[in-house]
Design a protein around this motif. Structure first.
Motif, PDB file in Angstrom:
ATOM      1  N   GLU A 311     -30.505   4.349 -13.521  1.00 13.54           N
ATOM      2  CA  GLU A 311     -30.928   2.982 -13.846  1.00 13.54           C
ATOM      3  C   GLU A 311     -29.859   1.983 -13.416  1.00 13.54           C
ATOM      4  OE1 GLU A 311     -33.888   2.185 -15.001  1.00 13.54           O
ATOM      5  OE2 GLU A 311     -34.454   4.296 -14.975  1.00 13.54           O
ATOM      6  N   VAL A 312     -30.216   0.714 -13.491  1.00 14.52           N
ATOM      7  CA  VAL A 312     -29.297  -0.353 -13.111  1.00 14.52           C
ATOM      8  C   VAL A 312     -28.069  -0.329 -14.018  1.00 14.52           C
ATOM      9  CG1 VAL A 312     -29.016  -2.862 -12.921  1.00 14.52           C
ATOM     10  CG2 VAL A 312     -31.177  -1.789 -12.265  1.00 14.52           C
ATOM     11  N   GLY A 313     -26.906  -0.536 -13.455  1.00 15.98           N
ATOM     12  CA  GLY A 313     -25.673  -0.586 -14.224  1.00 15.98           C
ATOM     13  C   GLY A 313     -24.691  -1.552 -13.594  1.00 15.98           C
ATOM     14  N   GLU A 314     -23.585  -1.806 -14.266  1.00 17.05           N
ATOM     15  CA  GLU A 314     -22.618  -2.800 -13.792  1.00 17.05           C
ATOM     16  C   GLU A 314     -22.034  -2.440 -12.434  1.00 17.05           C
ATOM     17  OE1 GLU A 314     -18.428  -4.875 -15.254  1.00 17.05           O
ATOM     18  OE2 GLU A 314     -19.595  -3.670 -16.661  1.00 17.05           O
ATOM     19  N   ASN A 315     -21.774  -1.167 -12.210  1.00 16.57           N
ATOM     20  CA  ASN A 315     -21.151  -0.767 -10.945  1.00 16.57           C
ATOM     21  C   ASN A 315     -22.150  -0.076 -10.008  1.00 16.57           C
ATOM     22  OD1 ASN A 315     -21.427   1.691 -12.317  1.00 16.57           O
ATOM     23  ND2 ASN A 315     -19.654   2.561 -11.270  1.00 16.57           N
ATOM     24  N   ARG A 316     -23.455  -0.306 -10.224  1.00 13.93           N
ATOM     25  CA  ARG A 316     -24.470   0.332  -9.393  1.00 13.93           C
ATOM     26  C   ARG A 316     -25.421  -0.717  -8.819  1.00 13.93           C
ATOM     27  NH1 ARG A 316     -24.007   3.853 -13.845  1.00 13.93           N
ATOM     28  NH2 ARG A 316     -25.714   2.850 -14.939  1.00 13.93           N
ATOM     29  N   PHE A 317     -25.748  -0.520  -7.556  1.00  8.28           N
ATOM     30  CA  PHE A 317     -26.840  -1.301  -6.987  1.00  8.28           C
ATOM     31  C   PHE A 317     -27.983  -0.335  -6.709  1.00  8.28           C
ATOM     32  CE2 PHE A 317     -29.598  -3.144  -3.888  1.00  8.28           C
ATOM     33  CZ  PHE A 317     -29.735  -4.449  -4.356  1.00  8.28           C
ATOM     34  N   VAL A 318     -29.086  -0.545  -7.408  1.00  7.48           N
ATOM     35  CA  VAL A 318     -30.215   0.379  -7.330  1.00  7.48           C
ATOM     36  C   VAL A 318     -31.311  -0.227  -6.460  1.00  7.48           C
ATOM     37  CG1 VAL A 318     -31.976   1.589  -8.670  1.00  7.48           C
ATOM     38  CG2 VAL A 318     -29.667   1.299  -9.602  1.00  7.48           C
ATOM     39  N   TYR A 319     -31.685   0.497  -5.420  1.00  3.46           N
ATOM     40  CA  TYR A 319     -32.791   0.023  -4.595  1.00  3.46           C
ATOM     41  C   TYR A 319     -34.058   0.800  -4.964  1.00  3.46           C
ATOM     42  CZ  TYR A 319     -31.198   3.986  -1.653  1.00  3.46           C
ATOM     43  OH  TYR A 319     -30.796   5.205  -1.185  1.00  3.46           O
ATOM     44  N   PRO A 320     -35.252   0.290  -4.591  1.00  5.03           N
ATOM     45  CA  PRO A 320     -36.516   0.899  -5.035  1.00  5.03           C
ATOM     46  C   PRO A 320     -36.631   2.360  -4.633  1.00  5.03           C
ATOM     47  CG  PRO A 320     -36.928  -1.250  -4.054  1.00  5.03           C
ATOM     48  CD  PRO A 320     -35.487  -0.940  -3.801  1.00  5.03           C
ATOM     49  N   GLU A 321     -37.294   3.125  -5.499  1.00  5.23           N
ATOM     50  CA  GLU A 321     -37.456   4.553  -5.251  1.00  5.23           C
ATOM     51  C   GLU A 321     -38.179   4.790  -3.926  1.00  5.23           C
ATOM     52  OE1 GLU A 321     -39.205   8.517  -7.520  1.00  5.23           O
ATOM     53  OE2 GLU A 321     -39.126   6.586  -8.553  1.00  5.23           O
ATOM     54  N   SER A 322     -37.703   5.793  -3.190  1.00  4.75           N
ATOM     55  CA  SER A 322     -38.280   6.106  -1.890  1.00  4.75           C
ATOM     56  C   SER A 322     -38.186   7.610  -1.694  1.00  4.75           C
ATOM     57  CB  SER A 322     -37.516   5.349  -0.791  1.00  4.75           C
ATOM     58  OG  SER A 322     -38.007   5.654   0.478  1.00  4.75           O
ATOM     59  N   ILE A 323     -38.383   8.082  -0.469  1.00  3.61           N
ATOM     60  CA  ILE A 323     -38.119   9.485  -0.148  1.00  3.61           C
ATOM     61  C   ILE A 323     -36.745   9.546   0.519  1.00  3.61           C
ATOM     62  CG2 ILE A 323     -40.519  10.199   0.003  1.00  3.61           C
ATOM     63  CD1 ILE A 323     -40.397   9.849   3.006  1.00  3.61           C
ATOM     64  N   PRO A 324     -35.988  10.646   0.363  1.00  2.00           N
ATOM     65  CA  PRO A 324     -34.626  10.711   0.910  1.00  2.00           C
ATOM     66  C   PRO A 324     -34.541  10.359   2.392  1.00  2.00           C
ATOM     67  CG  PRO A 324     -35.029  12.585  -0.518  1.00  2.00           C
ATOM     68  CD  PRO A 324     -36.339  11.862  -0.400  1.00  2.00           C
ATOM     69  N   LEU A 325     -35.595  10.658   3.143  1.00  2.00           N
ATOM     70  CA  LEU A 325     -35.625  10.371   4.576  1.00  2.00           C
ATOM     71  C   LEU A 325     -35.368   8.897   4.874  1.00  2.00           C
ATOM     72  CD1 LEU A 325     -36.377  11.462   7.452  1.00  2.00           C
ATOM     73  CD2 LEU A 325     -38.745  10.852   6.910  1.00  2.00           C
ATOM     74  N   LEU A 326     -35.818   8.016   3.978  1.00  4.14           N
ATOM     75  CA  LEU A 326     -35.741   6.572   4.232  1.00  4.14           C
ATOM     76  C   LEU A 326     -34.600   5.886   3.500  1.00  4.14           C
ATOM     77  CD1 LEU A 326     -39.561   5.679   4.076  1.00  4.14           C
ATOM     78  CD2 LEU A 326     -38.211   6.542   5.992  1.00  4.14           C
ATOM     79  N   ASN A 327     -33.862   6.635   2.690  1.00  2.85           N
ATOM     80  CA  ASN A 327     -32.792   6.009   1.906  1.00  2.85           C
ATOM     81  C   ASN A 327     -31.712   5.328   2.758  1.00  2.85           C
ATOM     82  OD1 ASN A 327     -33.977   6.596  -0.516  1.00  2.85           O
ATOM     83  ND2 ASN A 327     -32.818   8.473  -0.867  1.00  2.85           N
ATOM     84  N   PRO A 328     -31.307   5.891   3.915  1.00  7.37           N
ATOM     85  CA  PRO A 328     -30.312   5.178   4.737  1.00  7.37           C
ATOM     86  C   PRO A 328     -30.795   3.800   5.202  1.00  7.37           C
ATOM     87  CG  PRO A 328     -30.476   7.457   5.438  1.00  7.37           C
ATOM     88  CD  PRO A 328     -31.607   7.223   4.480  1.00  7.37           C
ATOM     89  N   ILE A 329     -32.106   3.650   5.388  1.00  6.37           N
ATOM     90  CA  ILE A 329     -32.649   2.340   5.787  1.00  6.37           C
ATOM     91  C   ILE A 329     -32.458   1.335   4.664  1.00  6.37           C
ATOM     92  CG2 ILE A 329     -34.759   1.099   6.415  1.00  6.37           C
ATOM     93  CD1 ILE A 329     -35.763   3.688   7.721  1.00  6.37           C
ATOM     94  N   LEU A 330     -32.791   1.746   3.432  1.00  6.82           N
ATOM     95  CA  LEU A 330     -32.721   0.815   2.302  1.00  6.82           C
ATOM     96  C   LEU A 330     -31.277   0.514   1.905  1.00  6.82           C
ATOM     97  CD1 LEU A 330     -35.678   2.311   0.233  1.00  6.82           C
ATOM     98  CD2 LEU A 330     -35.666   0.204   1.563  1.00  6.82           C
ATOM     99  N   SER A 331     -30.418   1.522   1.914  1.00  6.55           N
ATOM    100  CA  SER A 331     -29.008   1.246   1.607  1.00  6.55           C
ATOM    101  C   SER A 331     -28.397   0.381   2.697  1.00  6.55           C
ATOM    102  CB  SER A 331     -28.220   2.545   1.433  1.00  6.55           C
ATOM    103  OG  SER A 331     -28.270   3.333   2.604  1.00  6.55           O
ATOM    104  N   GLY A 332     -28.885   0.537   3.939  1.00  6.90           N
ATOM    105  CA  GLY A 332     -28.412  -0.300   5.042  1.00  6.90           C
ATOM    106  C   GLY A 332     -28.724  -1.768   4.830  1.00  6.90           C
ATOM    107  N   VAL A 333     -29.881  -2.062   4.249  1.00  6.98           N
ATOM    108  CA  VAL A 333     -30.235  -3.465   3.958  1.00  6.98           C
ATOM    109  C   VAL A 333     -29.272  -4.054   2.928  1.00  6.98           C
ATOM    110  CG1 VAL A 333     -32.036  -5.002   3.062  1.00  6.98           C
ATOM    111  CG2 VAL A 333     -32.657  -3.090   4.552  1.00  6.98           C
TER     112      VAL A 333
END
Length: 351
Positions: A311-333
């Protein structure tokens, strides 16, 4: 029809394709516009190569079951895409794959034969290093696929139909990720490593990237706060597997806007390294195992991860749930917007 009649019929000239116009409009810079409209750019690209929920790369003349090894090559931000793509290509297509810098590929001695596939990611096939690599590849007899910003249609290239005008690559990097992901899915299906159902689900997730990216961009205030924390501090990026590729991309982006020392350490090597006390630490985690690997070594100032892990926390930036294949795209944004905010805070000249 007589021979005389045939000569009277004029053949239509094939006009070269024209790159669609891309203007700044009401945005203060091309960098900001390219970050905020990349969802639309992704949809345009997907509509070109996906029909009836199927990936249409049939024009590419590569029989993946005859390929024994693959190389994905690119320079600068394209190398970050190649790193993530190589991990995914091995998993999805079941073909051993290496990521290499084009400049280093030209200076090395890779195995190039008819059972080798080289995927070239570049701005244009006419770039200096790219041209040298393509000449070498063609003389070797191995198979080649090009992913370029813009190129005429043929049987070996995938065109993004977009050319970045910013001096820091953002949307074009995302589009390269999408193109390479589609290619991995296509070959995985052709090689019967993954099922048509998995491909269909992955395609649906790709088509929903627009909304997920909008969700990330709506948290710009939080990202600006994180950018302010990094100002005038050395930065360490870390991650494992595809998240290590995200770390390399983060270092590439911040190197363009931050004057301080930037370091990249794979998550598995953190326990063997000395971390400076004042160093700002940023980590990426695509799944729970990678998160646990990070968490046992050092405390991170910021961890970028999907909602399925934490979940969201002070030292975490949480992006919307996806499949692992696409996570580098979302973290890249997340990284792109952080770099943009850092550039604004530091008064950097961005296009």
């Amino acid at each position: 029809m007589s021979t005389r009649t045939k000569f009277m019929i004029k053949k239509k000239k094939k006009l070269p394709p024209v790159l669609p116009p891309f203007e700044k409009d009401n945005f203060p810079s091309f960098m900001r516009k390219e970050i905020f409209v990349q969802g639309d750019l992704i949809n345009h690209f997907l509509n070109k190569y996906i029909k009836a929920q199927k990936i249409r790369f049939n024009f590419i003349k590569v029989k993946i079951d005859r390929i024994k090894r693959a190389y994905i090559i690119g320079n600068a931000a394209d190398y970050c895409v190649a790193l993530a793509g190589a991990y995914n290509f091995e998993v999805l297509a079941d073909v051993p794959c290496n990521a290499e810098l084009i400049s280093e590929f030209n200076c090395s001695n890779p195995i190039l034969d008819k059972s080798t596939l080289v995927i070239v990611i570049s701005h244009s096939p006419n770039d200096l290093h790219t041209k040298i690599a393509l000449d070498r590849i063609r003389h070797s007899g191995c198979k080649v696929i090009g992913i370029f910003d813009f190129c005429p249609p043929d049987d070996w290239t995938i065109s993004l139909d977009f050319e970045s005008k910013s001096n820091i690559l953002t949307a074009s990097t995302t589009l390269r990720h999408v193109a390479l992901t589609l290619l991995s899915l296509y070959f995985g299906n052709e090689n019967e490593v993954i099922t048509p159902l998995y491909v269909q689900i992955a395609v649906q997730m790709l088509q929903s990237l627009d909304e997920r990216i909008k969700n990330i961009l709506s948290n710009e205030y939080f990202i600006r706060q994180k950018a302010m924390e990094m100002i005038d501090r050395d930065i360490l990026f870390s991650g494992a597997n595809v998240d290590f590729a995200s770390s390399v991309y983060g270092a590439y982006l911040m190197n363009g806007v931050n004057d301080n020392h930037i370091q990249i350490i794979p998550a598995g090597e953190l326990e063997n390294c000395f971390i400076k006390p004042n160093q700002y630490t940023v980590a990426f985690s695509s799944n729970k195992d990678f998160y646990n690997m990070l968490n046992k070594n050092i405390h991170f100032d910021t961890i970028i991860l999907p909602a399925s892990i934490m979940e969201v926390g002070e030292n975490r930036f949480v992006y919307p749930e996806s499949i692992p294949l696409l996570n580098p795209i979302l973290s890249g944004v997340c990284l792109q917007l952080t770099a943009y905010q850092t550039a604004l805070i530091k008064g950097k000249d961005i296009l």
